[in-house]
Design a protein around this motif. Structure first.
Motif, PDB file in Angstrom:
ATOM      1  N   GLY A 151       0.674  -1.203   0.230  1.00 49.62           N
ATOM      2  CA  GLY A 151      -0.069  -0.090  -0.016  1.00 49.62           C
ATOM      3  C   GLY A 151       0.792   1.386   0.076  1.00 49.62           C
ATOM      4  N   TYR A 152       2.015   1.243   0.655  1.00 50.33           N
ATOM      5  CA  TYR A 152       2.915   2.303   0.812  1.00 50.33           C
ATOM      6  C   TYR A 152       3.534   2.470  -0.458  1.00 50.33           C
ATOM      7  CZ  TYR A 152       6.737   5.172   2.103  1.00 50.33           C
ATOM      8  OH  TYR A 152       7.651   6.373   1.799  1.00 50.33           O
ATOM      9  N   VAL A 153       4.090   1.379  -1.238  1.00 48.71           N
ATOM     10  CA  VAL A 153       4.575   1.742  -2.539  1.00 48.71           C
ATOM     11  C   VAL A 153       3.503   2.092  -3.542  1.00 48.71           C
ATOM     12  CG1 VAL A 153       5.666   0.217  -4.278  1.00 48.71           C
ATOM     13  CG2 VAL A 153       6.121  -0.015  -2.035  1.00 48.71           C
ATOM     14  N   THR A 197       1.098  -5.427  18.599  1.00 49.15           N
ATOM     15  CA  THR A 197      -0.378  -4.758  18.422  1.00 49.15           C
ATOM     16  C   THR A 197       0.085  -3.332  18.021  1.00 49.15           C
ATOM     17  OG1 THR A 197      -1.215  -5.847  19.996  1.00 49.15           O
ATOM     18  CG2 THR A 197      -2.010  -3.947  19.913  1.00 49.15           C
ATOM     19  N   HIS A 198       1.182  -2.795  18.610  1.00 48.96           N
ATOM     20  CA  HIS A 198       1.232  -1.278  18.249  1.00 48.96           C
ATOM     21  C   HIS A 198       1.781  -0.873  16.642  1.00 48.96           C
ATOM     22  CE1 HIS A 198       0.420  -0.880  22.573  1.00 48.96           C
ATOM     23  NE2 HIS A 198       1.290  -1.729  22.626  1.00 48.96           N
ATOM     24  N   ALA A 199       2.267  -1.790  16.254  1.00 46.11           N
ATOM     25  CA  ALA A 199       2.737  -1.745  14.831  1.00 46.11           C
ATOM     26  C   ALA A 199       1.587  -2.242  13.850  1.00 46.11           C
ATOM     27  CB  ALA A 199       3.912  -2.631  14.569  1.00 46.11           C
ATOM     28  N   VAL A 200       0.783  -3.324  14.122  1.00 52.98           N
ATOM     29  CA  VAL A 200      -0.325  -3.748  13.340  1.00 52.98           C
ATOM     30  C   VAL A 200      -1.413  -2.623  13.117  1.00 52.98           C
ATOM     31  CG1 VAL A 200      -2.118  -5.309  13.240  1.00 52.98           C
ATOM     32  CG2 VAL A 200       0.386  -6.045  14.077  1.00 52.98           C
ATOM     33  N   VAL A 201      -1.565  -2.087  14.135  1.00 54.27           N
ATOM     34  CA  VAL A 201      -2.889  -1.001  14.158  1.00 54.27           C
ATOM     35  C   VAL A 201      -2.635   0.158  13.087  1.00 54.27           C
ATOM     36  CG1 VAL A 201      -4.366   0.671  15.309  1.00 54.27           C
ATOM     37  CG2 VAL A 201      -3.723  -1.714  16.502  1.00 54.27           C
ATOM     38  N   PRO A 202      -1.807   0.969  13.331  1.00 56.23           N
ATOM     39  CA  PRO A 202      -1.362   1.924  12.101  1.00 56.23           C
ATOM     40  C   PRO A 202      -1.162   1.343  10.749  1.00 56.23           C
ATOM     41  CG  PRO A 202       0.575   1.823  13.547  1.00 56.23           C
ATOM     42  CD  PRO A 202      -0.603   0.834  14.258  1.00 56.23           C
ATOM     43  N   LEU A 203      -0.525   0.223  10.724  1.00 59.18           N
ATOM     44  CA  LEU A 203      -0.136  -0.596   9.554  1.00 59.18           C
ATOM     45  C   LEU A 203      -1.161  -0.971   8.663  1.00 59.18           C
ATOM     46  CD1 LEU A 203       3.179  -2.364  10.014  1.00 59.18           C
ATOM     47  CD2 LEU A 203       2.843  -0.371   8.803  1.00 59.18           C
ATOM     48  N   ALA A 204      -2.538  -1.125   9.564  1.00 65.35           N
ATOM     49  CA  ALA A 204      -3.940  -1.641   8.692  1.00 65.35           C
ATOM     50  C   ALA A 204      -4.371  -0.653   7.854  1.00 65.35           C
ATOM     51  CB  ALA A 204      -4.961  -1.773   9.873  1.00 65.35           C
ATOM     52  N   VAL A 205      -4.015   0.807   7.852  1.00 63.85           N
ATOM     53  CA  VAL A 205      -4.437   1.509   6.913  1.00 63.85           C
ATOM     54  C   VAL A 205      -3.792   1.338   5.522  1.00 63.85           C
ATOM     55  CG1 VAL A 205      -4.677   3.920   6.419  1.00 63.85           C
ATOM     56  CG2 VAL A 205      -5.363   3.233   8.587  1.00 63.85           C
ATOM     57  N   PRO A 206      -2.605   1.437   5.400  1.00 65.14           N
ATOM     58  CA  PRO A 206      -1.712   1.159   4.216  1.00 65.14           C
ATOM     59  C   PRO A 206      -2.042  -0.142   3.599  1.00 65.14           C
ATOM     60  CG  PRO A 206      -0.043   1.358   5.678  1.00 65.14           C
ATOM     61  CD  PRO A 206      -1.530   2.003   6.379  1.00 65.14           C
ATOM     62  N   ALA A 207      -2.167  -1.299   4.595  1.00 68.82           N
ATOM     63  CA  ALA A 207      -2.618  -2.415   4.131  1.00 68.82           C
ATOM     64  C   ALA A 207      -3.868  -2.435   3.645  1.00 68.82           C
ATOM     65  CB  ALA A 207      -2.349  -3.455   5.357  1.00 68.82           C
ATOM     66  N   GLY A 208      -4.818  -1.724   4.227  1.00 68.61           N
ATOM     67  CA  GLY A 208      -6.242  -1.725   3.627  1.00 68.61           C
ATOM     68  C   GLY A 208      -6.069  -1.154   2.067  1.00 68.61           C
ATOM     69  N   ALA A 218      -3.974  -1.554  -0.002  1.00 74.56           N
ATOM     70  CA  ALA A 218      -3.405  -2.346  -0.924  1.00 74.56           C
ATOM     71  C   ALA A 218      -4.659  -3.291  -1.181  1.00 74.56           C
ATOM     72  CB  ALA A 218      -2.204  -2.947  -0.463  1.00 74.56           C
ATOM     73  N   LEU A 219      -5.088  -3.832  -0.036  1.00 79.64           N
ATOM     74  CA  LEU A 219      -6.207  -4.779  -0.324  1.00 79.64           C
ATOM     75  C   LEU A 219      -7.250  -4.369  -1.208  1.00 79.64           C
ATOM     76  CD1 LEU A 219      -7.079  -7.599   0.578  1.00 79.64           C
ATOM     77  CD2 LEU A 219      -8.171  -6.483   2.690  1.00 79.64           C
ATOM     78  N   ALA A 220      -7.927  -3.125  -1.042  1.00 76.00           N
ATOM     79  CA  ALA A 220      -8.833  -2.496  -1.884  1.00 76.00           C
ATOM     80  C   ALA A 220      -8.385  -2.396  -3.415  1.00 76.00           C
ATOM     81  CB  ALA A 220      -9.375  -1.156  -1.268  1.00 76.00           C
ATOM     82  N   ALA A 221      -6.986  -1.858  -3.367  1.00 73.79           N
ATOM     83  CA  ALA A 221      -6.640  -1.893  -4.729  1.00 73.79           C
ATOM     84  C   ALA A 221      -6.638  -3.183  -5.685  1.00 73.79           C
ATOM     85  CB  ALA A 221      -5.152  -1.414  -4.960  1.00 73.79           C
ATOM     86  N   VAL A 222      -6.179  -4.391  -4.957  1.00 70.59           N
ATOM     87  CA  VAL A 222      -6.382  -5.832  -5.576  1.00 70.59           C
ATOM     88  C   VAL A 222      -7.766  -6.036  -5.738  1.00 70.59           C
ATOM     89  CG1 VAL A 222      -5.910  -8.214  -5.204  1.00 70.59           C
ATOM     90  CG2 VAL A 222      -4.348  -6.432  -4.307  1.00 70.59           C
ATOM     91  N   PHE A 223      -8.767  -5.626  -4.985  1.00 70.37           N
ATOM     92  CA  PHE A 223     -10.201  -5.946  -5.198  1.00 70.37           C
ATOM     93  C   PHE A 223     -10.711  -5.122  -6.440  1.00 70.37           C
ATOM     94  CE2 PHE A 223     -14.634  -4.303  -4.541  1.00 70.37           C
ATOM     95  CZ  PHE A 223     -15.010  -5.655  -4.230  1.00 70.37           C
ATOM     96  N   ARG A 224     -10.183  -3.879  -6.626  1.00 68.33           N
ATOM     97  CA  ARG A 224     -10.656  -2.748  -7.668  1.00 68.33           C
ATOM     98  C   ARG A 224     -10.052  -3.463  -9.029  1.00 68.33           C
ATOM     99  NH1 ARG A 224      -9.086   0.987  -4.109  1.00 68.33           N
ATOM    100  NH2 ARG A 224      -7.351   1.619  -5.455  1.00 68.33           N
ATOM    101  N   TRP A 225      -8.755  -3.846  -8.907  1.00 66.43           N
ATOM    102  CA  TRP A 225      -8.408  -4.543 -10.058  1.00 66.43           C
ATOM    103  C   TRP A 225      -9.101  -5.671 -10.441  1.00 66.43           C
ATOM    104  CZ3 TRP A 225      -2.861  -4.314  -7.788  1.00 66.43           C
ATOM    105  CH2 TRP A 225      -2.352  -2.916  -7.705  1.00 66.43           C
ATOM    106  N   GLY A 226      -9.510  -6.493  -9.596  1.00 65.02           N
ATOM    107  CA  GLY A 226     -10.352  -7.664  -9.708  1.00 65.02           C
ATOM    108  C   GLY A 226     -11.739  -7.251 -10.433  1.00 65.02           C
ATOM    109  N   VAL A 227     -12.100  -6.322  -9.992  1.00 65.06           N
ATOM    110  CA  VAL A 227     -13.542  -5.943 -10.477  1.00 65.06           C
ATOM    111  C   VAL A 227     -13.321  -5.109 -11.749  1.00 65.06           C
ATOM    112  CG1 VAL A 227     -15.438  -4.226 -10.161  1.00 65.06           C
ATOM    113  CG2 VAL A 227     -14.651  -5.340  -8.091  1.00 65.06           C
ATOM    114  N   GLU A 228     -12.432  -4.655 -12.053  1.00 68.67           N
ATOM    115  CA  GLU A 228     -12.205  -3.929 -13.397  1.00 68.67           C
ATOM    116  C   GLU A 228     -11.983  -5.054 -14.389  1.00 68.67           C
ATOM    117  OE1 GLU A 228      -8.849  -1.214 -12.581  1.00 68.67           O
ATOM    118  OE2 GLU A 228     -10.095   0.263 -11.763  1.00 68.67           O
TER     119      GLU A 228
END
Length: 645
Positions: free
Chosen positions: A380-382, A422-433, A435-445
């Motif tokens: 997601g960051y990349v 826990t303290h690393a996972v919580v903020p990293l959930a946003v860039p991970a989300g 990327a996950l949504a990007a894969v979903f959109r690519w699949g839908v497209e």
């Protein structure tokens, strides 16, 4: 191909229906996130009280029980923030002390964490908001430690919510969000001292974000072009000068824009300063509520405990009597300053080996239990930096915070434990989300263009992600929850088989009347006595001595944890013994229902216990070490009627 041809129309039809619903229902995203949150709550509440309490759980739960039993409370940093003690004390009064009750606040707050994703909705697409919520709901690290009575999930949830409301204030400029920031920050600081680390992380991430905006506003592209063009010295100078001029123009334009939007910039600034000041007052009020002493304060938690009426000015005395408010406030401030000073004092004996060991525990737990989220966070960051998704400051900001936490928390902690992940996972959930949504959109497209390969790749990615997360959840969160092979288990965790003995002890304590319900024995002495493992104080002269009111005082209390929590919750009458002959006499004459010994103790009169009608089972008090095995001897008169869960 026929199969694919049959699947694609079904998927397209589903996509049309979902898209139509999402477009027609303005609350579609909220409904999906609420659904994910309900799933998160269910995952955390099911069989919540099954696992045997960890050392730390038993220690903090005991003090919450002690608060309710004596009415006295004083903040001690070694127990961490007071939030959980207050909430558990109220819960114990309503539903009784139990493993389920002590973990319930953490489970509920951890389960509600996906709702925080909605606070970022102006910076994330709808699919990204739902993806972030889903990751917060099912991540195995958050799952395991939301079912664990420690304050790490609490402080992570409260501080992440505070940050989310800060983002909402930035988005809307509505002052009410400043009060929400103050309220949740106060809850975060009342949960655990490392809330301070979150503030420092935000400041550090802000610095990195400003560097990105001012130096590399177009992400990696600026750096790549700068290197690939092999510029001359003059070109480098021109680029640097141009970049500085651009940054100055950006700052000037920002100031002009603010002045253009407001008739009186100084007046607006003054109004916000007033709201910030009131927010500070709210933060102080909430903090005072949790940190202020109750009952006899420190004297009420020492041994012997002073009665609540011993003269200490507690919270309720201070707020109901203005003449006493100043004294209560001063007592609270002095206590907080003292305890925070001790917490901030660095451990002088900490070495590079300690850091490497703690980092190893962190990386191992993250790799085994949170690998998909970590990988997607990097992706997601990349994607954000390369511009494949709309560049947003929120994504690199939280990636910086999560990435730095990986290396920072092992440096700051005194115990190498997987819960700090826990303290690393919580903020990293946003860039991970993202990327996950990007894969979903690519699949839908791909679906909309009949690209079967693209659809298949997206489907495989989601299938693998689901299998990986489900496998870790099943084998690490819901089964093998106390096994040493589980990367999420910290070594001070008793084996799950101890539950059988605890259930029997609770039954005996309820039914037995007269004399001790449990006798704890340790007979080694002199050079053979091990302070770090023995369950009973060596000298009988010290059995009634203790600094804190750690009942029973005859125990080497911390060596026996979490047993003191179960003794308290069961209201068991516990006695100690350290003489082999005396234990034999007790067994033959008084016949206490339960005797607890240690396997490595060579003085245990095993044959006399058996001949007196006792049967025995041995259990692991920790995940490793032969001295951590203890034996529960149950008299046949009580064992015959025992029920085993």
């Amino acid at each position: 191909m026929a199969t694919s041809s049959g699947v694609l129309p079904v998927l397209k039809n589903t996509r049309r229906r979902v898209s139509s619903w999402a477009r027609s229902d303005e609350y579609a995203t909220i409904k999906l996130v609420v659904g994910v949150t309900l799933l998160a709550l269910v995952l955390r509440l099911v069989s919540l009280g099954q696992r045997v309490a960890h050392f730390d759980e038993g220690r903090v739960a005991y003090w919450a029980w002690h608060f309710g039993d004596t009415g006295s409370f004083a903040y001690r940093y070694i127990i961490h923030g007071p939030f959980i003690q207050h909430v558990d004390r109220w819960l114990f009064a309503v539903i009784g002390p139990s493993d389920f009750a002590m973990r319930l606040p953490v489970a509920v707050i951890g389960g509600l964490m996906p709702l925080i994703a909605l606070l970022f909705r102006r910076h994330l697409r709808r699919t990204e908001v739902v993806a972030v919520a889903l990751l917060l709901a099912v991540n195995p690290v958050l799952l395991y430690y939301s079912r664990f009575m420690r304050s790490d999930v609490l402080v992570a949830a409260f501080m992440f919510a505070a940050f989310g409301f800060l983002v909402r204030f930035y988005d809307t400029r509505k002052p009410r969000y400043l009060y929400a920031v103050a309220f949740f920050m106060a809850l975060g600081f009342a949960s655990k001292e490392n809330a301070l680390v979150y503030v420092l992380t935000w400041l550090g991430a802000t610095g990195l974000l400003l560097a990105k905006v001012l130096v590399l506003p177009n992400g990696f592209r600026d750096a790549v072009l700068f290197v690939t063009d092999t510029p001359s010295a003059g070109e480098i100078r021109d680029r640097v000068v141009g970049r500085v001029r651009g940054d100055i123009a950006l700052v000037v334009e920002t100031v002009r824009s603010f002045r253009a939007r407001h008739d009186s910039p100084l007046g607006v600034f003054g109004i916000y300063v007033g709201h910030v000041a009131l927010g500070v007052v709210l933060f102080a009020a909430v903090s005072l509520f949790f940190y202020a002493p109750r009952g006899a304060g420190v004297a009420g938690i020492q041994h012997p405990p002073a009665p609540p009426s011993a003269g200490s000015v507690g919270f309720w005395e201070g707020v109901t009597n203005p003449a006493l408010f100043g004294e209560m406030l001063q007592t609270t401030v002095d206590r907080v300053v003292n305890q925070w000073g001790e917490w901030l004092n660095p451990a002088s004996e900490k070495t590079l080996d300690d850091y490497e060991r703690h980092l190893g525990v962190f990386v191992k737990a993250m790799a085994y239990a949170s690998a998909p989220l970590t990988a997607f966070a990097g992706l997601g960051y990349v994607l954000d930096r390369l511009g494949y998704t709309a560049p947003r400051h929120l994504v690199p900001f939280l990636f910086y915070g999560g990435f730095v936490s990986i290396f920072g928390y092992p440096l700051g902690t005194d115990i190498g434990a997987p819960w700090i992940v826990t303290h690393a996972v919580v903020p990293l959930a946003v860039p991970a989300g993202v990327a996950l949504a990007a894969v979903f959109r690519w699949g839908v497209e791909s679906l909309s263009t009949d690209d079967e390969t693209g659809v298949a790749i997206a489907a495989v990615v989601f299938l693998l992600l689901t299998v990986l997360v489900a496998n870790v959840a099943v084998t690490r969160v819901y089964t093998n929850t106390t096994a040493d092979s589980n990367e999420l288990v910290q070594f001070a965790q008793p084996d799950q088989s101890v539950r059988q003995a605890l259930t029997e002890m609770d039954r005996v304590a309820t039914a037995h009347d007269g004399g001790p319900d449990v006798v704890v024995y340790h007979g080694e002495s002199g050079d053979a006595y091990d302070d770090n493992n023995a369950y009973v104080e060596e000298s009988r002269d010290t059995w009634d001595d203790a600094w804190w009111n750690l009942q029973p005082t005859c125990l080497e209390w911390h060596n026996t944890l979490p047993l003191p929590w179960y003794f308290a919750a069961s209201d068991a009458n516990v006695a100690c013994e350290n003489q082999e002959t005396a234990l034999g006499v007790r067994a033959m004459q008084n016949q206490p229902p339960i005797v607890i010994t240690q396997v490595y103790d060579s003085t245990v009169p095993r044959e006399r216990l058996r001949s007196a009608g006792y049967t025995n089972e041995s259990y692991m008090m920790r995940t490793s070490g032969y001295k951590n095995t203890f034996t529960v001897w149950t008299h046949e008169e009580y064992a015959d009627n025992a029920t085993v869960e």
